[in-house]
Design an enzyme around this catalytic site. Structure first.
Site, PDB file in Angstrom:
ATOM      1  CG  HIS A  50      72.026  49.107  51.454  1.00 18.89           C
ATOM      2  ND1 HIS A  50      71.491  50.359  51.309  1.00 18.89           N
ATOM      3  CD2 HIS A  50      71.027  48.324  51.914  1.00 18.89           C
ATOM      4  CE1 HIS A  50      70.221  50.336  51.686  1.00 18.89           C
ATOM      5  NE2 HIS A  50      69.905  49.117  52.042  1.00 18.89           N
ATOM      6  CB  VAL A  53      72.417  43.828  52.714  1.00 20.40           C
ATOM      7  CG1 VAL A  53      72.029  43.032  51.478  1.00 20.40           C
ATOM      8  CG2 VAL A  53      73.399  44.938  52.359  1.00 20.40           C
TER       9      VAL A  53
END
Ligand SMILES: *[C@@H]1O[C@H](CO)[C@@H](O)[C@H](O)[C@H]1NC(C)=O
Ligand SMILES: *[C@@H]1O[C@H](CO)[C@@H](O)[C@H](O)[C@H]1NC(C)=O
Ligand SMILES: *[C@@H]1O[C@H](CO)[C@@H](O)[C@H](O)[C@H]1NC(C)=O
Ligand SMILES: *[C@@H]1O[C@H](CO)[C@@H](O)[C@H](O)[C@H]1NC(C)=O
Ligand SMILES: [Fe+2]
Length: 471
Positions: free
Chosen positions: A331, A359
């Site tokens: 990400h 995350v």
């Protein structure tokens, strides 16, 4: 057993191996990249017949009971529960520990369909005009198989009332999720409210987004959510947008099941809103709703930030799902467009901390900002900034997608500490100047802090905390 984590250079690898033996950390250009040894096997969801998913006994017994703050100040609570067989009563009976007099509040019932799934009867009831700092008992499921729970209201909003928040993100319903929740419950710092940074059930990882996994998640988390408010943030796993099977209304399961008091902060949608709780002003933002200029969220936030009175609520916290500063190769830069839109406001209004998830790891930033760039001046690097928030990524609740272990190298200067372990955080506000933040990894005992820092309030005591830290 394998070692996860990457080093600044091959020279450091040698040192890291030595340090690892002592379970220590390696010093990089930025901050610390923990070399903690952990298992890297893919996480596994708990099977449907797990103890934590058990349906409560009794005909039509209320299940998936959860509470959240119900107004802007903390004098109201939204009580939610699901009855499987019949709508039953919408009422909540509640009373204080000291008084025998019971009161009734009336709620509403909702149902929704998702492809071939039909929900149970979802009840939401707001109890208002509660006394601060008071233990209340409440009963739901009146008429069939009632169940009783309790909660404690927060202290009156004010600058010097201590209050402790738990921070959990990306929880899911794996065996690791259960360990995270257990560690949170047994943490001696004792969070009184959970700030949840999005990605609840991960039902969308199942074929047709099997909403049965929303129900199991509600039953799994009830042991905490029925007794203390969880403040909800929407993550990408709440979107449930599946046009292939005709499901084109984003956030349908989430918004039916989890209500938030967004109208109390003049928000027009349940994805961005604010609450005051004790000494804290908490702003919840939506990574997956429009946030560009002229959008409802933008206009709301622009009007919202000047309303925060740091004499009343010294601590300004922001919750958002997708992190703005993240040095994992997962990400990476997904939060960038929102950062560009709002970061200068966070610096101007001296936000203390931004908590994000998404995350599946832990990371804490330095106080940095990156707001000088104007396309032509080339000033596009983060710089140390004592008016800027600390960014904490804590999407490490334990969901079934597994840990994010691949990090960018070298560790950037903005990253103070990072580690790919499951865990939870505690933000313990002591007074208007000091708050103690700690992060606990699941592999340790309940009282062990893997990362910890004294936070100094940006409005009342804007001293550089990193000078305090042992590097
Ligand atoms: C929904 O449809 C899927 C795919 O056809 C099927 O496997 C599942 O059993 C169905 N569920 C219900 C509740 O009918
Ligand atoms: C979940 O954790 C609790 C302890 O908090 C334990 O009693 C229970 O057996 C665990 N369930 C599973 C499926 O791991
Ligand atoms: C880590 O991520 C980088 C960038 O996406 C990728 O090139 C690399 O192959 C990944 N390493 C591993 C071990 O997955
Ligand atoms: C605020 O709390 C910190 C940490 O407990 C303490 O050192 C400090 O003296 C307190 N400040 C005041 C004004 O009480
Ligand atoms: Fe996510």
């Amino acid at each position: 057993m394998s070692v996860v984590g990457f080093s600044c250079s091959s020279f450091v690898v040698v040192i890291a191996v030595l340090v690892m033996v002592l379970n220590g950390v390696e010093v990089c250009y930025g901050g610390k990249t923990s070399q903690f040894l952990r298992k890297v096997e893919k996480t596994v969801d708990m099977p449907l017949d797990s103890d934590v998913f058990a349906v409560p006994p009794g005909f039509n017994a209320p299940q998936q009971v959860h509470i959240t703050q119900g107004d802007h100040e903390g004098k109201a609570v939204i009580v939610s529960w699901i009855t499987p067989d019949k709508p039953g009563s919408n009422e909540v009976l509640y009373w204080t520990e000291k008084s025998k007099q019971k009161k009734l509040a009336f709620g509403k019932v909702y149902t929704y369909k998702f492809y071939n799934y039909t929900s149970g009867y979802i009840h939401h009831c707001t109890i208002k005009n509660l006394k601060y700092n008071t233990k209340y008992y409440y009963e739901v499921g009146i008429g069939y198989s009632p169940r009783t729970f309790w909660f404690v209201t927060p202290p009156e909003v004010g600058p010097d009332v201590p209050y402790t928040f738990g921070i959990i993100g990306d929880l899911g319903q794996s065996f690791d999720s259960n360990v995270t929740l257990t560690h949170y419950e047994r943490n001696p710092h004792n969070g009184k409210t959970v700030l949840f940074v999005g990605d609840l059930s991960y039902a969308d990882n199942y074929p047709f987004h099997d909403n049965v996994r929303w129900d199991t998640w509600g039953r799994f988390t009830e042991r905490s959510t029925a007794y203390q408010p969880w403040i909800w943030t929407a993550g990408n796993h709440e979107i449930d947008f599946v046009p292939e099977i005709g499901e084109t209304e984003p956030f349908k399961p989430f918004t039916n099941r989890y209500h938030v008091p967004y109208k109390a902060s003049e928000s027009t949608a349940p994805f961005w809103y604010s609450i005051k709780r004790g000494p804290a002003y908490i702003i919840v933002l939506a990574s997956y709703s429009a946030y560009g200029k002229y959008t409802p969220q933008y206009e709301w936030l622009e009007a919202e930030l000047p309303k925060v009175n740091r004499n009343e609520t010294p601590w300004l916290l922001v919750l958002v799902h997708s992190p703005w500063y993240n040095s994992y190769n997962y990400h990476y830069m997904e939060g960038e467009t929102m950062r560009v839109m709002y970061e200068s406001w966070f610096v101007r209004y001296k936000v203390d901390v931004v908590f994000a998830g998404h995350v599946h790891a832990y990371e804490r930033s330095e106080r940095i900002s990156n707001i000088a760039y104007n396309i032509v001046n080339g000033h596009c690097n983060p710089v140390k900034d004592q008016s800027a928030p600390v960014y904490i990524t804590i999407g490490d609740g334990g969901n079934l997608e597994g840990l994010a272990t691949n990090m960018t190298e070298p560790q950037p200067a903005y990253s103070a500490y990072r580690e790919a372990s499951f865990g939870h955080g505690i933000f313990d506000i002591k007074n208007r100047t000091h708050a103690y933040f700690s992060w606990n990894r699941n592999q340790d005992g309940y009282a062990v802090e893997a990362d910890a820092l004294w936070f100094f309030n940006r409005y009342w005591h804007p001293v550089d905390e990193s000078l305090n830290e042992q590097k």
